[in-house]
Design an enzyme around this catalytic site. Structure first.
Site, PDB file in Angstrom:
ATOM      1  CB  THR A   6      -0.910   0.006   1.236  1.00 49.72           C
ATOM      2  OG1 THR A   6      -1.637  -1.221   1.262  1.00 49.72           O
ATOM      3  CG2 THR A   6      -1.872   1.166   1.195  1.00 49.72           C
TER       4      THR A   6
ATOM      5  CE  LYS B  70       2.384   1.251  12.533  1.00 54.50           C
ATOM      6  NZ  LYS B  70       1.733   1.725  11.347  1.00 54.50           N
TER       7      LYS B  70
ATOM      8  CB  ILE C 256       0.589  14.213  10.901  1.00 56.40           C
ATOM      9  CG1 ILE C 256      -0.878  13.820  10.738  1.00 56.40           C
ATOM     10  CG2 ILE C 256       0.723  15.474  11.719  1.00 56.40           C
ATOM     11  CD1 ILE C 256      -1.557  13.461  12.057  1.00 56.40           C
TER      12      ILE C 256
ATOM     13  N   GLY D 155     -12.805  -2.668   5.849  1.00 55.83           N
ATOM     14  CA  GLY D 155     -11.372  -2.510   5.631  1.00 55.83           C
ATOM     15  C   GLY D 155     -10.710  -1.492   6.539  1.00 55.83           C
TER      16      GLY D 155
ATOM     17  CE  LYS E 258       1.229   4.781  14.187  1.00 58.79           C
ATOM     18  NZ  LYS E 258      -0.200   4.750  13.777  1.00 58.79           N
TER      19      LYS E 258
END
Lengths: 445, 445
Positions: free
Chosen positions: A17, A109, A140, A191, A209
């Protein structure tokens, strides 16, 4: 800009993706990067399991390889982009790429939350950079803000909605009055949640994170294992409705505070004032609150996942490195080896207000021993609400506490669960003291 | 970091609110900048009108000067920080500092909004940088995000609350049902608005920021004069209450969109959906929405003014320059000379929905000619509400239009004002099509 374009060669490992988004974003904007920055950005190697995917993304057959070693071993590659996730072989990709003097850009991560310190040292030793904007908050630009724009500040707090799946679930539970299991099933069908949703709903993704962001914000070592972590499975529609009537929203927050007693790093469902800006962040969106001693309160909002938003962060990192390469700047470790190791504040030392919902026998006298447990543990109650969900034999009762310590609440919780009249301690949700996030900020007058 | 500290000398011109914040922030964190980045940051010259202010901020008497020429002429100064505002002598400070090979950091939105192109070329010609994070959005690291982290994107829209005074006034009008004049007077008493509030309430301050942000975001020339500008003086409590009942909030937005027909840049009161995140930004806070083709929707929130928040942005710029100086990087023009000049889309070409409130004679037949004016100008009405504010001889009537062009609405407005039954066109507020802000973004699937 010196007028002459320099070619920067990128090896892209992982064409899923995010990798697909990176390939498409670079293809779409390559001419512009050339015109605007004099950077001829080329993805010269693309690594995936199947050649069809590389073809679908427009790569020439000679660029494709199914062996990541060919990418990190290619002497022409300047920057390796690792987008396969997981610990292995991502760790080996990092190690071999860094040792070969290549910069690494990654959204991993899980790996960075655990091993960033060792990898950052390896990068520094080899005079190259690791960049990981995409690893926390997706698109972000929060890592960039912490490392660059806000660098004049001491960062006091980083807190926010760091997982889109859980925010989507809680938002729908809030809007539609549904319970967790119903919304999860629907989210899986649509999804928004994985078949095995644990990494998201149990808070582990957000904890990684928090580790990455607090390491960067506080210049110290915080790993995923250092972050107290609790997910949203126990949050019910009844809790959210009670929160609403009390003026709160329920959000899964990752919170990292640099307190005088040590770094307080945790992920758990939280009640925050309904008029706090984080309460207005709904759906799968993420938002990170950052408080600096000079800048005060800031918030950064955007898509925390998704093909193109995450690609935006990856490509931003690649272009920053490419710019430095083109202008022959010294490579500088972007994630600095930690200049200090601050103590961690155990979650047991947390002092906050609590929302506690019990399912109790609906009979005279059932509450007396409950109140006794709170009193014995030094927990002062500010409000008791009996909910209208009883069936004549049992009902729910909500207790709001004044400030209490996590340690005392944990003891009380065990004692409450053992009381004969208490069927279940249905939920314990911390009411976050958001005003404390600005402790230590300069007064502005 | 190479282990040896290098001294970077800063000349600070202007010791007012922001200059004082800069002096105090640097004094507080100087040891940390040295330890963390190997940068020995020294403010070696401080320029103000009165030596008392410099003493109050802890400067030695030999650092003080009341003549800015001594700062820009000092061969030891690496970076000039211009914080006096206004066009003169700020222009001369920029010109002489840049020509002398010094970098300039500034919060001067009035100057940069008009002359950034010329100054940026001068900087590039001299191999130095202008940095202006503090000039738009105060402490919010929005310039850094546009120039660095989001650089892989084509930026489609920059829109937001860019003026704290007007957001404070509108927030209080909304919360307390008060009219503009009442809140303005109170805001002036409390120090939230200037004695002469025109720069804020008439939108000029926000227009300067739209010019700066759209120039950076779209890599084109937009000056303050290119930005259509309308303030909040005509917004009434009645309009805000009507907006609320229709599901909207009223905000003074600065909006810049890079459309196929040209750059659409404007500042005016706007109705936006009450559940849009910008609607939740209240008080004196600022927030900037940025839509990139890859990243999608993002928002950056923080204090748009104030001593320490603005200082955070200034010091971030100073440290970025200091870091480059310490590592002997080539100076790169941060605000690039514009690589293209995109056409500007005239505001007359705007097509949106409108909220129009008229004060009309309260008599049978007064509405017929009004409806005729709309029809004659091709403006289709979706809703008409008569407000309960009549006194028997006149009343207010609100018209909501379907999509109409600004040009047609302007003509209709003049014709309406001339009708005998219409006492006043009390307010015309654009209902912003926030969904159009993401036109051109990649679909995420």
């Amino acid at each position: 800009m010196d007028g002459t374009a320099r070619t920067v060669n990128v090896g892209l490992i992982g064409l899923g993706t995010v990798g697909g988004g990176v390939a498409r974003t670079v293809a779409r904007h390559r001419d512009e990067y050339l015109a605007a920055y004099g950077i001829d950005l080329r993805i010269t190697r693309a690594c995936a399991l199947e050649p069809e995917r590389a073809r679908e993304l427009g790569f020439a057959d000679e660029a494709f390889t199914s062996d990541w070693r060919e990418v990190v071993g290619d002497p022409d590659i300047d920057i390796v982009v690792e987008l396969i996730g997981g610990e292995h072989p991502a760790t080996e990709i990092f190690e071999q790429a860094l040792s070969a003097g290549k910069h690494v850009v990654s959204a991993n991560k899980a790996l960075l939350g655990r091993h960033v310190e060792r990898l950052a040292r390896l990068a520094a030793d080899n005079g190259v950079q690791i960049r990981c904007e995409a690893a926390a908050g997706g698109g972000i630009p929060i890592v960039n803000a912490l490392e660059h724009a806000l660098v004049g500040n001491e960062i006091l707090t980083v807190a926010g909605i760091l997982n889109g799946t859980t925010n989507y679930i809680l938002s729908r539970m809030t809007a539609e009055g549904l319970d967790f299991d119903e919304v999860l099933a629907d989210a899986q069908r649509l999804g928004y949640a994985e078949a095995d949703p644990s990494a998201d709903v149990d808070g582990f993704d957000a904890a990684s994170k928090v580790a990455i962001l607090s390491s960067i914000a506080f210049h110290t070592r915080v790993t995923t294992d250092d972050v107290y972590c609790e997910g949203i499975r126990d949050v019910s529609a009844a809790d959210i409705e009670q929160a609403r009537s009390l003026g709160y929203a329920v959000k899964l927050l990752g919170i990292a505070r640099n307190t005088p007693e040590g770094v307080d790093a945790r992920v758990h469902p939280t009640m925050i004032p309904a008029d706090h800006l984080l309460s207005s962040v709904n759906g799968a969106m993420n938002a990170v609150y950052v408080v600096g001693d000079a800048v005060g309160e800031t918030m950064f909002y955007g898509a925390g996942a998704g093909s193109f938003p995450t690609a935006s962060a990856v490509v931003g990192d690649v272009l920053a490195l490419a710019d430095a390469i083109c202008h022959s700047d010294r490579p500088q470790a972007e994630i600095e080896p930690y200049r200090s190791v601050l103590p961690l504040r155990p979650v047991d030392d947390l002092v906050t207000r609590y929302y506690i919902r019990l399912t109790v026998a609906d009979e005279v006298g059932a509450l007396a021993p409950v109140v006794g447990v709170f009193a014995r543990n030094g927990i002062s109650i500010s409000q008791i609400n009996q909910l209208q969900d009883g069936d004549g034999t049992r009902c729910s009762v909500v207790f709001l506490t004044h400030e209490a310590s996590e340690r005392d609440v944990r003891t009380a919780r065990a004692e409450l669960a053992a009381l004969p009249g208490v069927e279940r301690v249905a939920s314990v949700i911390r009411i976050e003291d958001v005003a404390a996030w600005t402790d230590g900020a300069e007064a502005n007058d």
